[in-house]
Structures are given as C-alpha cells and as structure tokens.
Design a protein around this motif. Structure first.
Motif, PDB file in Angstrom:
ATOM      1  N   HIS A   1     -13.043 -80.287  23.481  1.00  0.00           N
ATOM      2  CA  HIS A   1     -12.592 -78.989  24.002  1.00  0.00           C
ATOM      3  C   HIS A   1     -14.039 -78.134  24.692  1.00  0.00           C
ATOM      4  N   VAL A   2     -14.519 -78.935  25.887  1.00  0.00           N
ATOM      5  CA  VAL A   2     -15.628 -78.406  26.622  1.00  0.00           C
ATOM      6  C   VAL A   2     -17.062 -78.233  25.489  1.00  0.00           C
TER       7      VAL A   2
ATOM      8  N   PHE B   1     -18.790 -79.470  32.322  1.00  0.00           N
ATOM      9  CA  PHE B   1     -18.013 -79.583  33.486  1.00  0.00           C
ATOM     10  C   PHE B   1     -18.770 -80.577  34.289  1.00  0.00           C
TER      11      PHE B   1
ATOM     12  N   ILE C   1      -8.040 -81.518  29.447  1.00  0.00           N
ATOM     13  CA  ILE C   1      -8.171 -80.248  29.802  1.00  0.00           C
ATOM     14  C   ILE C   1      -7.968 -79.888  31.338  1.00  0.00           C
ATOM     15  N   GLN C   2      -8.845 -81.029  31.980  1.00  0.00           N
ATOM     16  CA  GLN C   2      -8.601 -80.641  33.523  1.00  0.00           C
ATOM     17  C   GLN C   2      -7.472 -81.615  34.000  1.00  0.00           C
ATOM     18  N   TYR C   3      -6.318 -81.044  34.583  1.00  0.00           N
ATOM     19  CA  TYR C   3      -5.033 -81.514  35.210  1.00  0.00           C
ATOM     20  C   TYR C   3      -5.510 -82.583  36.194  1.00  0.00           C
TER      21      TYR C   3
ATOM     22  N   GLU D   1      -0.573 -76.482  26.831  1.00  0.00           N
ATOM     23  CA  GLU D   1      -1.528 -77.395  25.889  1.00  0.00           C
ATOM     24  C   GLU D   1      -0.868 -78.610  25.409  1.00  0.00           C
TER      25      GLU D   1
ATOM     26  N   PHE E   1      -5.219 -75.680  34.882  1.00  0.00           N
ATOM     27  CA  PHE E   1      -6.640 -76.091  35.345  1.00  0.00           C
ATOM     28  C   PHE E   1      -6.513 -77.178  36.101  1.00  0.00           C
ATOM     29  N   ASP E   2      -6.327 -77.068  37.356  1.00  0.00           N
ATOM     30  CA  ASP E   2      -6.392 -78.517  38.039  1.00  0.00           C
ATOM     31  C   ASP E   2      -7.510 -78.493  38.883  1.00  0.00           C
TER      32      ASP E   2
ATOM     33  N   TYR F   1     -16.534 -73.701  38.739  1.00  0.00           N
ATOM     34  CA  TYR F   1     -17.306 -74.460  38.204  1.00  0.00           C
ATOM     35  C   TYR F   1     -18.570 -73.816  37.358  1.00  0.00           C
TER      36      TYR F   1
ATOM     37  N   GLN G   1     -19.687 -73.174  33.475  1.00  0.00           N
ATOM     38  CA  GLN G   1     -20.987 -73.678  32.931  1.00  0.00           C
ATOM     39  C   GLN G   1     -21.507 -72.582  32.248  1.00  0.00           C
TER      40      GLN G   1
ATOM     41  N   TYR H   1     -19.876 -72.518  28.768  1.00  0.00           N
ATOM     42  CA  TYR H   1     -20.307 -73.450  27.896  1.00  0.00           C
ATOM     43  C   TYR H   1     -21.801 -73.005  27.491  1.00  0.00           C
TER      44      TYR H   1
ATOM     45  N   TYR I   1     -10.384 -73.073  27.056  1.00  0.00           N
ATOM     46  CA  TYR I   1     -11.390 -73.500  26.078  1.00  0.00           C
ATOM     47  C   TYR I   1     -12.667 -73.038  26.277  1.00  0.00           C
TER      48      TYR I   1
END
Lengths: 291, 131
Positions: free
Chosen positions: A59-60, A65, A153-155, A237, B16-17, B25, B29, B32, B80
């Motif tokens: 989960h990140v 990313f 998480i990312q579609y 989710e 979230f595509d 992005y 980050q 994160y 998340y």
C-alpha cells in the motif's frame, strides 16, 4: 517434493493490526473478529506449514510510484516491517526463503508470467496483518514467507483470470521443487470495501457470501468477474479479491472448505476469512483423524 | 484523450487510473515521503515550505494544507498515499474515509457497525441522475 496443502483467504485491514498492537483485542468492537480467527490459529498449529506464499498488495510502502510491478516476488533473506506513517508494527521480522523464491521466479517466467524480482523490500500491513491473524503474536514467525505482491492500487489490477492462471503456474512451480515442504498459500485483501470518496463504507454481503461459496463450488464463475463489477458492486478496494484467485488457482480442481468466518465491520471493511484444503490434504487429515 | 471509461459512472468513487496517476505523481511522491518520521516533523513544522520541495501544482499544495480529501482524489492523490497525511495528523484511515463522505465520524462509524453502506442508490451515476 514441495506441496501446496491449503489456501488461507483473509482480509488484511490495517485497523486489525492496530487493534492488536494497542491491546484492544478484548474490546467489544474487536473481540468478535479475533474470536473468529481463533479456529484458524488452531488449524495452523495443527498443520504446521513450513512455508507460506503470501499473496498480498503493498500500500505505497515498499513501492512508491517510480516503479509499479504487477506481480513481484520477494527473494530476500528477510523483510523488515515498514513504517506506514504511524511507526512500524511491533511484529517480528519476516524471514524469507531466497532459494525457493528464486526457483519460483525462474519457473514462473518460463511459464510466461513476467515476475518482477525484488531483492530488498519492506513489508506492510497487507502481509503482517494476515500473519498476525494466522499465527498470533509469537516472538518469531514459525514459517518462512515468500511475499508475492500484486498491484491493485493503480488501475487496472491484473484480471481475475490472469490471477487464477498464475495460481495454477505457482502450483506447478512448487511441485517442481525437490524438498519435502508443506506450503500454505495466502490470498489476502477484500472483502467488499471502499475507503475513498463520498461512497466510502460500501459493503455488499451478498457479493461476499457468493464469493466465499464459489471458491469451492464454482471458481470458474469467480474468474469471470470483471474489474468493473468488483469496483461497482463491492467497492473500489474490493478489487483486492483478485488476489484470492491466485490462491484458489494454486489449489487444484477440488478443494474442501475447512473453515469460514465473516464479519462487518473492521473500520471500513467487511472481514472475510476462509481455509480451503486441497482434496488430497483433506482426505489425509480425515484418515489421520479416524486412525 | 481516451474515451470515457465505464468506471467513471460509479458514483462517489475516483478510480486511480493511469491518467490520474500521471497527474498525481509528485503529490503522491510527497505523501510517500511522510513514511519517515523526520519528514513528518519537517512537514508539520512548515507545511508550505516542505511542499515546495515537490514540483506539484499550487492547487495540489493548497488542497494538502486544507486536508481537502476529495479534491486531493480529483487531483491525482491515491487513498493509500493520502492516508499517510491522515496518519501524520494522528488520524486513522476511518477518519479520512468519513471526511470524504461528508458524514460525522460518529455517523460514519455507526453506519459501518450497522453493516456498512448499501449499494442501493450508489450503483450508478446514471441511476442517480448525475452527469
């Protein structure tokens, strides 16, 4: 030869880990959940697997990313526990099995599943909460763990069909390892839940019940569930449930349901749990019990 | 532009595509970076200065400082990662989820205890007369 003997499906709700870590296990909100997992812990103690293949999602935490692998296998000696933003969970370091993990990767890539190899990563609640629910709070985990992280998480997440077929390839990969090992494969995440947006809090008990039923009765029906159906009917989710299909695919055609538990809520989540024994393992347990 | 995706019809939901991930992005980050305690402290001490380290848009920075969760979803934040901002404030996932619904914390918690949000009325924007 190594063999997958059972599958362990479970939600991995982070609040369950927090409740354990903060000593809230006996509180009325949490007690039904932990009582519901007591038989699972007893089953684990009886069965004593050597290795767990843990299908979960990060989960990140391990992955930001910069790089988003669809399927990644942890090949390290050990995996430390991530600080997800409130401090790391006080649970033991997770010990891997690098040689076996490397074998799985090699077999899976030749079987046309392009696995990302991860030699250094931390693990988060997606992995540690199922460990706590299955094994309680030991000073060291009683099994080696091979983490298999899936992007949900990312579609788009990988489809249910892709996951089911990956499970089949994992079965073959395990059985081509020449060491007597009892392997339990975990499928984690879900069940119905949505933790974002104005629709947060969605729960669909009918969807979840049918999903649990069909893991043994009609897995092919589950494999056909489309991504949009998970998102729409069971929550944004709930797409995590594709990870249960990797577990199911690795168990062979016939399985026997040994245990099931379902409860709403843990935080924003419908908690589901199931133990599926392979037909062969189920028969051998029955025979032993009768002897 | 891609054609409109079928999942855009799901009400109250931001999938979230790849396009949102692109847009979000640097926001993600930043979020994160809150995994590290030293960064959490630096951020809380002077939020805007810390946010300038990340080449995100000023709209994204403002939404972070306002803890405007649904706007952050629209601007490419993923739940998340956003949760790390909630944790940094000492809150839980459930706190953030409740704020996104516009319900009170108690109202949201009670809805969950009563079995969660029903799909009835939440299946489709078309059904709800949205868009």
């Amino acid at each position: 030869m190594a063999k997958i003997i059972a599958g362990f499906g479970t939600s991995h709700t982070p609040a369950i880990g927090a409740a354990l870590d903060l000593g809230k296990k006996a509180e009325p909100y949490w007690a039904p959940i932990f009582n519901g997992y007591a038989p699972a812990q007893k089953w684990m103690e009886e069965v004593k697997p050597d290795v767990v293949i843990m299908v979960y999602n990060d989960h990140v935490n391990a992955f930001d990313f910069k790089i988003i692998p669809t399927f990644a296998i942890g090949c390290a000696d050990e995996f430390t526990i991530a600080d997800e933003g409130w401090g790391a969970r006080p649970v033991p370091v997770v010990k891997g099995y690098p040689e076996f993990a490397a074998h799985l990767v090699q077999s899976l890539v030749l079987d046309e599943f392009d696995i990302t190899i991860v030699n250094d990563m931390q693990v988060d609640h997606g992995l540690t909460v199922p460990m706590s629910l299955a094994f309680g709070a030991p000073s060291a985990w009683p099994v080696k763990v091979i983490p298999l992280a899936v992007n949900v998480i990312q579609y788009p997440a990988p489809t249910g069909n892709r996951c089911y077929n990956l499970g089949k390839a994992i079965k073959a990969a395990v059985e081509s390892w020449d060491e007597d090992l009892k392997v339990v494969i975990f499928g984690t995440g879900g069940m119905s839940h949505q933790i974002q947006g104005p629709r947060a809090g969605l729960v669909n008990k009918e969807f979840d019940t049918a999903f649990l039923d069909n893991l043994s009765k009609d897995p092919e029906a589950l494999v056909k569930i489309q991504p949009l159906t998970y998102l729409r009917d069971a929550g944004n989710e709930a797409i995590e449930l594709v990870m249960w299909l990797i577990m199911r695919g690795a168990l062979g055609e016939q399985v026997d349901e040994a245990y099931r538990f379902y409860h709403v809520p843990a935080s924003s989540t419908a908690v589901g749990h199931i133990i599926l024994e392979t037909r062969e393992f189920h028969e051998s347990r029955k025979a032993r019990a009768a002897a | 532009m891609t054609k409109k995706e079928a999942y855009e019809d799901i009400p109250g939901t931001v999938v979230f595509d790849a396009q949102r991930a692109r847009k979000g992005y640097f926001l993600n980050q930043f979020l994160y970076s809150l995994m590290q305690d030293v960064n959490r402290k630096e951020f809380l001490a002077d939020e805007h200065t810390y946010l300038l380290k990340f080449p995100m848009t000023e709209d994204q920075r403002t939404a972070v400082m306002k803890r405007d969760w649904n706007t952050l979803l629209d601007l490419g934040g993923v739940s998340y990662a956003l949760a790390k901002l909630a944790f940094t404030d000492g809150h839980s996932y459930q706190f953030m989820a409740a704020e996104m619904t516009g319900m009170t914390q108690e109202g949201y918690a009670n809805m969950m205890i009563a079995g969660g949000r029903s799909l009835d009325g939440w299946r489709s924007k078309a059904e709800r007369g949205e868009n």
